[in-house]
Motif scaffolding. Structure first.
Motif, PDB file in Angstrom:
ATOM      1  N   TYR A  43       0.790  -1.005   0.102  1.00 37.00           N
ATOM      2  CA  TYR A  43      -0.190  -0.231  -0.199  1.00 37.00           C
ATOM      3  C   TYR A  43       0.860   1.561  -0.135  1.00 37.00           C
ATOM      4  O   TYR A  43       0.672   1.857  -0.292  1.00 37.00           O
ATOM      5  CB  TYR A  43      -1.246   0.169   1.034  1.00 37.00           C
ATOM      6  CG  TYR A  43      -0.624   0.728   2.555  1.00 37.00           C
ATOM      7  CD1 TYR A  43      -0.398   1.628   2.826  1.00 37.00           C
ATOM      8  CD2 TYR A  43      -0.462  -0.482   3.588  1.00 37.00           C
ATOM      9  CE1 TYR A  43       0.630   1.636   3.950  1.00 37.00           C
ATOM     10  CE2 TYR A  43      -0.434  -0.719   4.790  1.00 37.00           C
ATOM     11  CZ  TYR A  43       0.343   0.664   5.047  1.00 37.00           C
ATOM     12  OH  TYR A  43       0.881   0.435   6.429  1.00 37.00           O
ATOM     13  N   ILE A  46       2.147   1.961  -3.526  1.00 34.99           N
ATOM     14  CA  ILE A  46       0.832   2.431  -4.439  1.00 34.99           C
ATOM     15  C   ILE A  46       0.884   3.790  -4.558  1.00 34.99           C
ATOM     16  O   ILE A  46      -0.233   4.654  -5.556  1.00 34.99           O
ATOM     17  CB  ILE A  46      -0.401   1.583  -3.919  1.00 34.99           C
ATOM     18  CG1 ILE A  46      -0.484   0.095  -4.509  1.00 34.99           C
ATOM     19  CG2 ILE A  46      -1.922   2.204  -4.384  1.00 34.99           C
ATOM     20  CD1 ILE A  46      -1.710  -0.877  -4.175  1.00 34.99           C
ATOM     21  N   ILE A  47       0.104   4.584  -2.568  1.00 30.81           N
ATOM     22  CA  ILE A  47       0.464   5.709  -2.338  1.00 30.81           C
ATOM     23  C   ILE A  47       1.544   6.361  -2.756  1.00 30.81           C
ATOM     24  O   ILE A  47       1.271   7.720  -3.191  1.00 30.81           O
ATOM     25  CB  ILE A  47       0.614   5.392  -1.037  1.00 30.81           C
ATOM     26  CG1 ILE A  47      -1.088   4.851  -0.650  1.00 30.81           C
ATOM     27  CG2 ILE A  47       0.099   7.022  -0.438  1.00 30.81           C
ATOM     28  CD1 ILE A  47      -1.693   4.952   1.230  1.00 30.81           C
ATOM     29  N   TYR A  49       3.417   6.231  -5.464  1.00 23.75           N
ATOM     30  CA  TYR A  49       3.776   6.783  -6.799  1.00 23.75           C
ATOM     31  C   TYR A  49       2.328   7.079  -7.752  1.00 23.75           C
ATOM     32  O   TYR A  49       2.385   8.131  -8.614  1.00 23.75           O
ATOM     33  CB  TYR A  49       4.036   5.119  -7.063  1.00 23.75           C
ATOM     34  CG  TYR A  49       4.857   5.570  -8.665  1.00 23.75           C
ATOM     35  CD1 TYR A  49       5.640   5.959  -9.253  1.00 23.75           C
ATOM     36  CD2 TYR A  49       4.061   5.582 -10.211  1.00 23.75           C
ATOM     37  CE1 TYR A  49       6.481   6.943 -10.350  1.00 23.75           C
ATOM     38  CE2 TYR A  49       4.534   5.879 -11.398  1.00 23.75           C
ATOM     39  CZ  TYR A  49       5.913   6.069 -11.529  1.00 23.75           C
ATOM     40  OH  TYR A  49       6.709   6.762 -12.917  1.00 23.75           O
ATOM     41  N   ALA A  50       1.665   7.452  -7.129  1.00 28.80           N
ATOM     42  CA  ALA A  50       0.151   7.716  -7.001  1.00 28.80           C
ATOM     43  C   ALA A  50       0.817   9.043  -6.627  1.00 28.80           C
ATOM     44  O   ALA A  50       0.055  10.203  -7.919  1.00 28.80           O
ATOM     45  CB  ALA A  50      -1.001   7.708  -6.815  1.00 28.80           C
ATOM     46  N   CYS A 169       0.229  -2.451  -7.920  1.00 30.44           N
ATOM     47  CA  CYS A 169       1.488  -1.818  -7.348  1.00 30.44           C
ATOM     48  C   CYS A 169       1.760  -0.685  -8.225  1.00 30.44           C
ATOM     49  O   CYS A 169       0.947   0.456  -8.266  1.00 30.44           O
ATOM     50  CB  CYS A 169       3.208  -1.876  -7.096  1.00 30.44           C
ATOM     51  SG  CYS A 169       3.204  -2.642  -6.112  1.00 30.44           S
ATOM     52  N   SER A 172      -1.075   1.909  -8.399  1.00 30.90           N
ATOM     53  CA  SER A 172      -1.270   3.821  -9.060  1.00 30.90           C
ATOM     54  C   SER A 172      -0.887   4.885  -9.719  1.00 30.90           C
ATOM     55  O   SER A 172      -1.386   6.099  -9.371  1.00 30.90           O
ATOM     56  CB  SER A 172      -0.059   3.847  -7.612  1.00 30.90           C
ATOM     57  OG  SER A 172       1.769   3.239  -8.806  1.00 30.90           O
ATOM     58  N   HIS A 173      -0.835   4.561 -11.048  1.00 28.37           N
ATOM     59  CA  HIS A 173      -0.666   5.516 -12.617  1.00 28.37           C
ATOM     60  C   HIS A 173      -2.007   5.659 -12.556  1.00 28.37           C
ATOM     61  O   HIS A 173      -2.112   7.036 -12.597  1.00 28.37           O
ATOM     62  CB  HIS A 173      -0.219   4.038 -13.801  1.00 28.37           C
ATOM     63  CG  HIS A 173       0.987   3.848 -13.506  1.00 28.37           C
ATOM     64  ND1 HIS A 173       1.350   2.600 -12.606  1.00 28.37           N
ATOM     65  CD2 HIS A 173       2.209   4.426 -13.962  1.00 28.37           C
ATOM     66  CE1 HIS A 173       2.589   2.647 -13.046  1.00 28.37           C
ATOM     67  NE2 HIS A 173       2.948   3.793 -13.812  1.00 28.37           N
ATOM     68  N   GLY A 176      -3.040   7.972  -9.353  1.00 26.96           N
ATOM     69  CA  GLY A 176      -3.213   8.631  -9.647  1.00 26.96           C
ATOM     70  C   GLY A 176      -3.504  10.309 -10.381  1.00 26.96           C
ATOM     71  O   GLY A 176      -3.896  11.297  -9.955  1.00 26.96           O
TER      72      GLY A 176
END
Length: 451
Positions: A43, A46-47, A49-50, A169, A172-173, A176
């Motif tokens: 997580y 994910i956060i 790279y977002a 993962c 995140s792209h 974000g």
């Protein structure tokens, strides 16, 4: 098997048989600790790279406002996008190498923090040269995001689960991108285009400190064994436990590997429609479809959210039904992408719901191959070279992104949007061809062990 034989195998003494890493069963406490950290790493990546995307897509959303306020053309602002893409692409390769030799816990938040500083400065700029100069710096700092993320996911998750975990993962792209598309649209409408740089930068600074607190480079840093021992699903050759990439590894496992090159060219091709839609969709929807900027933000957000589902599906399909082969799924998705782009162009103005459906379909189909190209490059190289392998295909990808910047700006100015959409469709089909070349290929370690 005697202790002497095991020791000889682990030294790589017998060339006919891959060395085996023999381990004792892990305790319940170790397994519980491992599960907890894997969740935290997942997580956090994910956060983190977002948050990088908050400082990237904001420029695309600001383009219509900058054109109106500052008087710049599509070609001029397209050059800014292209120069960003070139610097980002070079940075992906260089920072991929550096990240494989660094601590991801420091490397990833450092890039985010520096990118946030650049975005704060962007809000004060008026002249084209200053905007372009700063945005090139942002491209370099942005390139520090994904290589350490790729390193983290390959060190905390094993090859047999990598497709799905990589896709998670990579969500995140889309997370974000969707957030900033909607959020920046709201900010620009109510507070002007400059606010789309200030506010996301302040949020990203907080996330950078969060990442430093939550990330750990690899399980061994916490006294835990390598992830393959935790999963117990692959018998690795001994050099998979070497942790730092060398220049020899870069030359042999990446630059001299034709399979990595195939994925790099596939990435180049798919990034033309991916970044073309990413950058130019708000302008296209406003000029051709008559859509307001806020509504266009929601539609581009739909493109990103659908991409999240497409990425997860592509990773799951390649793991579950194709035994770790990424090629077949990439071929099918890219052929479908070409059809969905044609559909978006064919829909007449005045049907925003249909535009949204076509954009979501395109997002679903473009992000799946993007994720698979990254997973495949990790498959075809090695765990210790994953950052530089992903950086290398990222460099080629952002040649495609460069075409999507000034190239699409020039094509649209010269031949209209029909020319731009023709380029998107052709690029999608060529990308499918390169995935076809790796149709039967899987991760090297799975091939070596017959898994």
């Amino acid at each position: 098997m005697t202790a002497t034989t095991v020791e000889a195998l682990n030294r790589g003494y017998t060339p006919e048989v891959a060395p085996i890493h023999i381990t004792a069963p892990l305790s319940r406490e170790v397994r519980s600790t491992y599960r907890s950290w894997r969740t935290q790493i997942l997580y956090s990546v994910i956060i983190g790279y977002a948050a990088y995307y908050l400082l990237r897509q904001n420029f695309s959303m600001a383009i219509p406002g900058m054109m109106e306020d500052l008087g710049y053309t599509k070609i001029e602002l397209g050059w800014v996008v292209t120069m960003w893409s070139i610097v980002y692409g070079i940075g992906k390769f260089v920072n991929g190498f550096l990240s494989d030799r660094s601590n991801a816990r420091i490397f990833m938040p450092a890039g985010l923090l520096l990118s946030a500083v650049v975005c704060l400065c962007m809000g004060f700029m008026d002249t084209l040269w200053a905007i372009g100069f700063l945005w090139m710096f942002n491209g370099w700092f942005q390139s520090m995001g994904w290589p350490p993320a790729a390193r983290l996911v390959t060190h905390w998750f094993s090859p047999t689960e990598l497709g799905m975990k990589w896709a998670l993962c990579s969500s995140s792209h889309q997370i974000g991108g969707a957030i900033i598309s909607v959020f920046a649209g709201y900010l620009i409408v109510h507070y002007g285009w400059r606010s789309a740089f200030y506010i996301p930068a302040l949020l990203a600074i907080g996330v950078a400190f969060f990442l430093y607190n939550r990330l750990r480079d690899r399980p061994q840093d916490l006294g835990l064994p390598p992830v393959e021992e935790y999963k117990g699903d692959v018998r690795h050759v001994s050099d998979e436990y070497e942790e730092r990439v060398t220049l020899k590894d870069v030359i042999h496992q990446v630059l001299g590997n034709k399979l990595v090159w195939y994925m790099g060219f596939a990435n180049l091709c798919l990034y033309i429609p991916r970044m073309g839609i990413f950058v130019w969709a708000p302008t296209f929807l406003k000029e051709i479809k008559g859509t307001g900027l806020l509504e266009a933000g929601w539609q581009v957000g739909g493109f990103e959210i659908a991409g999240l589902a497409g990425g997860l599906m592509a990773g799951w399909l390649s793991d579950r039904f194709f035994g770790g082969r990424r090629g077949p799924v990439g071929v099918f998705f890219l052929i479908g992408l070409a059809a969905s782009i044609g559909l978006l162009w064919a829909i007449p103005a005045g049907y925003p719901l249909l535009d949204l459906v076509a954009l979501m379909l395109a997002g679903y189909l473009v992000y799946g191959p993007q994720i698979l190209a990254g997973v495949a490059s990790a498959d075809f190289a090695s765990k210790k070279a994953v950052g530089v392998a992903n950086g290398f295909i990222g460099t080629l990808a952002y040649l495609g992104s460069g075409i999507a910047g000034v190239g699409i700006g020039y094509v649209v100015e010269s031949y209209g949007w029909a020319g731009g959409f023709t380029l998107f469709i052709a690029s999608s089909l060529i990308g499918a061809f390169f995935f076809l070349l790796v149709w039967n290929r899987r991760a090297k370690v799975l091939e070596d062990q017959g898994a």
